[in-house]
Design a protein around this motif. Sequence first.
Motif, PDB file in Angstrom:
ATOM      1  N   VAL A  46       0.837  -1.203   0.000  1.00 34.73           N
ATOM      2  CA  VAL A  46       0.000   0.000   0.000  1.00 34.73           C
ATOM      3  C   VAL A  46       0.874   1.257   0.000  1.00 34.73           C
ATOM      4  O   VAL A  46       0.628   2.207  -0.762  1.00 34.73           O
ATOM      5  N   THR A  47       1.898   1.283   0.837  1.00 36.15           N
ATOM      6  CA  THR A  47       2.767   2.457   0.931  1.00 36.15           C
ATOM      7  C   THR A  47       3.507   2.699  -0.376  1.00 36.15           C
ATOM      8  O   THR A  47       3.644   3.847  -0.832  1.00 36.15           O
ATOM      9  N   SER A  48       4.006   1.628  -0.980  1.00 37.45           N
ATOM     10  CA  SER A  48       4.744   1.764  -2.229  1.00 37.45           C
ATOM     11  C   SER A  48       3.852   2.287  -3.353  1.00 37.45           C
ATOM     12  O   SER A  48       4.247   3.180  -4.109  1.00 37.45           O
ATOM     13  N   ALA A  49       2.647   1.730  -3.455  1.00 38.49           N
ATOM     14  CA  ALA A  49       1.719   2.216  -4.481  1.00 38.49           C
ATOM     15  C   ALA A  49       1.332   3.661  -4.220  1.00 38.49           C
ATOM     16  O   ALA A  49       1.202   4.465  -5.153  1.00 38.49           O
ATOM     17  N   GLY A  50       1.165   4.030  -2.947  1.00 36.86           N
ATOM     18  CA  GLY A  50       0.845   5.410  -2.611  1.00 36.86           C
ATOM     19  C   GLY A  50       1.982   6.367  -2.911  1.00 36.86           C
ATOM     20  O   GLY A  50       1.757   7.570  -3.118  1.00 36.86           O
ATOM     21  N   ALA A  51       3.231   5.843  -2.941  1.00 41.96           N
ATOM     22  CA  ALA A  51       4.386   6.687  -3.249  1.00 41.96           C
ATOM     23  C   ALA A  51       4.564   6.886  -4.748  1.00 41.96           C
ATOM     24  O   ALA A  51       5.464   7.626  -5.160  1.00 41.96           O
ATOM     25  N   GLY A  52       3.740   6.206  -5.547  1.00 39.97           N
ATOM     26  CA  GLY A  52       3.812   6.408  -6.985  1.00 39.97           C
ATOM     27  C   GLY A  52       4.480   5.297  -7.756  1.00 39.97           C
ATOM     28  O   GLY A  52       4.610   5.383  -8.988  1.00 39.97           O
ATOM     29  N   LEU A  53       4.914   4.221  -7.069  1.00 42.01           N
ATOM     30  CA  LEU A  53       5.534   3.115  -7.779  1.00 42.01           C
ATOM     31  C   LEU A  53       4.465   2.248  -8.443  1.00 42.01           C
ATOM     32  O   LEU A  53       3.356   2.110  -7.911  1.00 42.01           O
ATOM     33  N   THR A  54       4.802   1.670  -9.569  1.00 41.42           N
ATOM     34  CA  THR A  54       3.856   0.817 -10.270  1.00 41.42           C
ATOM     35  C   THR A  54       3.754  -0.534  -9.580  1.00 41.42           C
ATOM     36  O   THR A  54       4.554  -0.859  -8.685  1.00 41.42           O
ATOM     37  N   LEU A  55       2.783  -1.319 -10.001  1.00 45.26           N
ATOM     38  CA  LEU A  55       2.610  -2.656  -9.438  1.00 45.26           C
ATOM     39  C   LEU A  55       3.849  -3.510  -9.682  1.00 45.26           C
ATOM     40  O   LEU A  55       4.310  -4.218  -8.782  1.00 45.26           O
ATOM     41  N   LEU A  56       4.410  -3.431 -10.877  1.00 47.47           N
ATOM     42  CA  LEU A  56       5.605  -4.214 -11.195  1.00 47.47           C
ATOM     43  C   LEU A  56       6.793  -3.771 -10.352  1.00 47.47           C
ATOM     44  O   LEU A  56       7.552  -4.608  -9.848  1.00 47.47           O
ATOM     45  N   GLN A  57       6.981  -2.483 -10.198  1.00 50.13           N
ATOM     46  CA  GLN A  57       8.099  -1.978  -9.394  1.00 50.13           C
ATOM     47  C   GLN A  57       7.958  -2.389  -7.934  1.00 50.13           C
ATOM     48  O   GLN A  57       8.933  -2.778  -7.279  1.00 50.13           O
ATOM     49  N   THR A  58       6.745  -2.315  -7.415  1.00 54.30           N
ATOM     50  CA  THR A  58       6.501  -2.686  -6.025  1.00 54.30           C
ATOM     51  C   THR A  58       6.808  -4.163  -5.789  1.00 54.30           C
ATOM     52  O   THR A  58       7.509  -4.521  -4.829  1.00 54.30           O
ATOM     53  N   CYS A  59       6.297  -5.018  -6.647  1.00 55.27           N
ATOM     54  CA  CYS A  59       6.519  -6.454  -6.490  1.00 55.27           C
ATOM     55  C   CYS A  59       7.982  -6.816  -6.719  1.00 55.27           C
ATOM     56  O   CYS A  59       8.520  -7.715  -6.049  1.00 55.27           O
ATOM     57  N   LEU A 160       1.772  -7.937  -3.098  1.00 52.90           N
ATOM     58  CA  LEU A 160       0.908  -7.893  -4.282  1.00 52.90           C
ATOM     59  C   LEU A 160      -0.508  -7.466  -3.911  1.00 52.90           C
ATOM     60  O   LEU A 160      -1.102  -6.598  -4.567  1.00 52.90           O
ATOM     61  N   LEU A 161      -1.046  -8.053  -2.844  1.00 52.01           N
ATOM     62  CA  LEU A 161      -2.410  -7.709  -2.425  1.00 52.01           C
ATOM     63  C   LEU A 161      -2.494  -6.248  -1.979  1.00 52.01           C
ATOM     64  O   LEU A 161      -3.471  -5.551  -2.270  1.00 52.01           O
ATOM     65  N   GLY A 162      -1.473  -5.773  -1.277  1.00 49.97           N
ATOM     66  CA  GLY A 162      -1.472  -4.384  -0.829  1.00 49.97           C
ATOM     67  C   GLY A 162      -1.402  -3.406  -1.976  1.00 49.97           C
ATOM     68  O   GLY A 162      -2.089  -2.375  -1.981  1.00 49.97           O
ATOM     69  N   ALA A 163      -0.563  -3.725  -2.974  1.00 57.34           N
ATOM     70  CA  ALA A 163      -0.448  -2.839  -4.130  1.00 57.34           C
ATOM     71  C   ALA A 163      -1.745  -2.817  -4.928  1.00 57.34           C
ATOM     72  O   ALA A 163      -2.161  -1.762  -5.430  1.00 57.34           O
ATOM     73  N   LEU A 164      -2.398  -3.967  -5.035  1.00 61.01           N
ATOM     74  CA  LEU A 164      -3.660  -4.031  -5.771  1.00 61.01           C
ATOM     75  C   LEU A 164      -4.785  -3.304  -5.032  1.00 61.01           C
ATOM     76  O   LEU A 164      -5.659  -2.694  -5.654  1.00 61.01           O
ATOM     77  N   GLY A 165      -4.753  -3.370  -3.707  1.00 55.89           N
ATOM     78  CA  GLY A 165      -5.818  -2.754  -2.925  1.00 55.89           C
ATOM     79  C   GLY A 165      -5.548  -1.336  -2.490  1.00 55.89           C
ATOM     80  O   GLY A 165      -6.344  -0.747  -1.746  1.00 55.89           O
ATOM     81  N   ALA A 166      -4.423  -0.757  -2.928  1.00 57.86           N
ATOM     82  CA  ALA A 166      -4.058   0.599  -2.487  1.00 57.86           C
ATOM     83  C   ALA A 166      -5.104   1.621  -2.897  1.00 57.86           C
ATOM     84  O   ALA A 166      -5.436   2.530  -2.119  1.00 57.86           O
ATOM     85  N   SER A 167      -5.637   1.480  -4.107  1.00 59.16           N
ATOM     86  CA  SER A 167      -6.613   2.459  -4.575  1.00 59.16           C
ATOM     87  C   SER A 167      -7.891   2.409  -3.758  1.00 59.16           C
ATOM     88  O   SER A 167      -8.552   3.435  -3.539  1.00 59.16           O
ATOM     89  N   ALA A 168      -8.252   1.230  -3.257  1.00 64.15           N
ATOM     90  CA  ALA A 168      -9.475   1.110  -2.465  1.00 64.15           C
ATOM     91  C   ALA A 168      -9.289   1.678  -1.059  1.00 64.15           C
ATOM     92  O   ALA A 168     -10.226   2.226  -0.465  1.00 64.15           O
ATOM     93  N   LEU A 169      -8.062   1.580  -0.521  1.00 61.85           N
ATOM     94  CA  LEU A 169      -7.808   2.052   0.843  1.00 61.85           C
ATOM     95  C   LEU A 169      -7.609   3.559   0.906  1.00 61.85           C
ATOM     96  O   LEU A 169      -7.836   4.171   1.942  1.00 61.85           O
ATOM     97  N   GLY A 170      -7.136   4.146  -0.178  1.00 61.40           N
ATOM     98  CA  GLY A 170      -6.885   5.589  -0.163  1.00 61.40           C
ATOM     99  C   GLY A 170      -5.521   5.905   0.405  1.00 61.40           C
ATOM    100  O   GLY A 170      -4.547   5.190   0.166  1.00 61.40           O
TER     101      GLY A 170
END
Length: 278
Positions: A46-59, A160-170
């Motif tokens: 979630v934090t990585s996706a919120g920082a602007g990293l893509t799903l691939l970069q996060t994983c 993976l689950l956190g990055a996918l659900g980042a948009s739902a958590l805000g």
Amino acid sequence: MTGEQTPPRTATPARAQAEGRSDAAVVRDALGVGVAVGLSGFAFGVTSAGAGLTLLQTCALSVLVFTGASQFALVGALAAGGNPLTAAAGAFFLGVRNAFYGLRLSQLLRLPRAVRPFAAHWVIDETSVVALAQPDRRSARIGFTVTGLSLYALWNLTTLLGALGASALGDPDAWGLDAAGPAVFLALLAPMLRTTLERAVAGLSVVLALVCHPLLPAGVPVLMAAFAAPAVLALHGLRGTGGRRTARTARTARDRTTRDRTDRTEGTDRMTRDEEGR
């Protein structure tokens, strides 16, 4: 020459049962650490996706880097607007500690050469803590393997689950997920600070990071905190030198006093003999 050979010692049922319980206890403890820490990978995703990293970069960070504190430091610095090179340098310095873990674990585990490159990827805080807590090499190997396998699998899955659900958590800051990783790291580190010197290094690191945080760009306070160790060691060396000098001075004064006392005693004995001779 012939003689009776001692038959090989076989494990009694009681002994085998005790060894089985020991292995089961190591596996249970290792799984407990792996599951508990592995779940915090969700916070990293979630934090990585919120920082602007893509799903691939996060994983990719979780698959290839796999050291939670360094990953959180990297994405935290990037989220605060820090320079990518500075953020990477801070993450690197945090990850250097794993090299020192590896030096100790290589002596303890003594794994086959073919396995070492793969095992090196699992040398992190959690696997080191579990392995070093075991009483023998067999238990250490079991603890290291089970902790590494369970943590690696669960950490990457929850990332993976956190990055996918980042948009739902805000915003992850609103949930406090950005602090989950550092909190787990501190919880594991605190019991290992047993000596005064180790506590001094940890305390000075915190002070340096807090003081530099409002003054320096994101990522730089972590680099400044790295100077705590050489500063404390240098001060400890100076105190040790001063203590040795004080002890040497006191020993010299004590020897001089003893020598003067001996000279006075010998002088008194000589005067007594001269009077008796007269």
